[in-house]
Write a protein that holds these residues in place. Sequence first.
Motif, PDB file in Angstrom:
ATOM      1  N   GLN A  69     108.118  63.359  72.432  1.00 12.82           N
ATOM      2  CA  GLN A  69     108.138  61.908  72.273  1.00 12.82           C
ATOM      3  C   GLN A  69     106.731  61.362  72.529  1.00 12.82           C
ATOM      4  OE1 GLN A  69     110.703  60.042  71.358  1.00 12.82           O
ATOM      5  NE2 GLN A  69     112.103  61.766  71.272  1.00 12.82           N
ATOM      6  N   PRO A  71     103.927  58.863  73.937  1.00  8.07           N
ATOM      7  CA  PRO A  71     103.982  58.033  75.142  1.00  8.07           C
ATOM      8  C   PRO A  71     104.244  56.578  74.782  1.00  8.07           C
ATOM      9  CG  PRO A  71     101.738  58.708  74.672  1.00  8.07           C
ATOM     10  CD  PRO A  71     102.631  59.452  73.719  1.00  8.07           C
ATOM     11  N   HIS A  72     104.966  55.893  75.624  1.00  6.69           N
ATOM     12  CA  HIS A  72     105.301  54.496  75.398  1.00  6.69           C
ATOM     13  C   HIS A  72     104.083  53.631  75.697  1.00  6.69           C
ATOM     14  CE1 HIS A  72     107.666  50.887  75.149  1.00  6.69           C
ATOM     15  NE2 HIS A  72     107.282  50.531  76.373  1.00  6.69           N
ATOM     16  N   THR A  73     103.719  52.788  74.753  1.00  8.33           N
ATOM     17  CA  THR A  73     102.579  51.879  74.970  1.00  8.33           C
ATOM     18  C   THR A  73     103.127  50.515  75.332  1.00  8.33           C
ATOM     19  OG1 THR A  73     102.519  51.400  72.627  1.00  8.33           O
ATOM     20  CG2 THR A  73     101.034  53.103  73.405  1.00  8.33           C
ATOM     21  N   PRO A  74     102.766  49.987  76.489  1.00  6.99           N
ATOM     22  CA  PRO A  74     103.289  48.694  76.901  1.00  6.99           C
ATOM     23  C   PRO A  74     102.649  47.545  76.132  1.00  6.99           C
ATOM     24  CG  PRO A  74     101.766  49.550  78.542  1.00  6.99           C
ATOM     25  CD  PRO A  74     101.942  50.614  77.496  1.00  6.99           C
TER      26      PRO A  74
END
Length: 85
Positions: A69, A71-74
């Motif tokens: 997955q 990485p989640h970017t805020p």
Amino acid sequence: MSSIPRSSYYDKNYRQTEALLRARRPFLVKNALTGAGIFAFAMGVYAFTIRAVSQDEFEDVPVPEAPVQPPHTPNVSPNRSLGST
């Protein structure tokens, strides 16, 4: 008016007559043994197939890794189009 044709081996209520029972009597044992043999063969094939399939462990089949997955970017809205600020 009857839609089923009359036969000399059945009475008016379509039950077997003594003549039909007498004609079938010599073949009763032979037909029963043949039916039992066919039934036993079918059950043997069924049992063999179930046993052969249940032995497979699928250990030789490689299992792929879980997908990576990103990485989640805020603070990034999914509705923004690319290139616009």
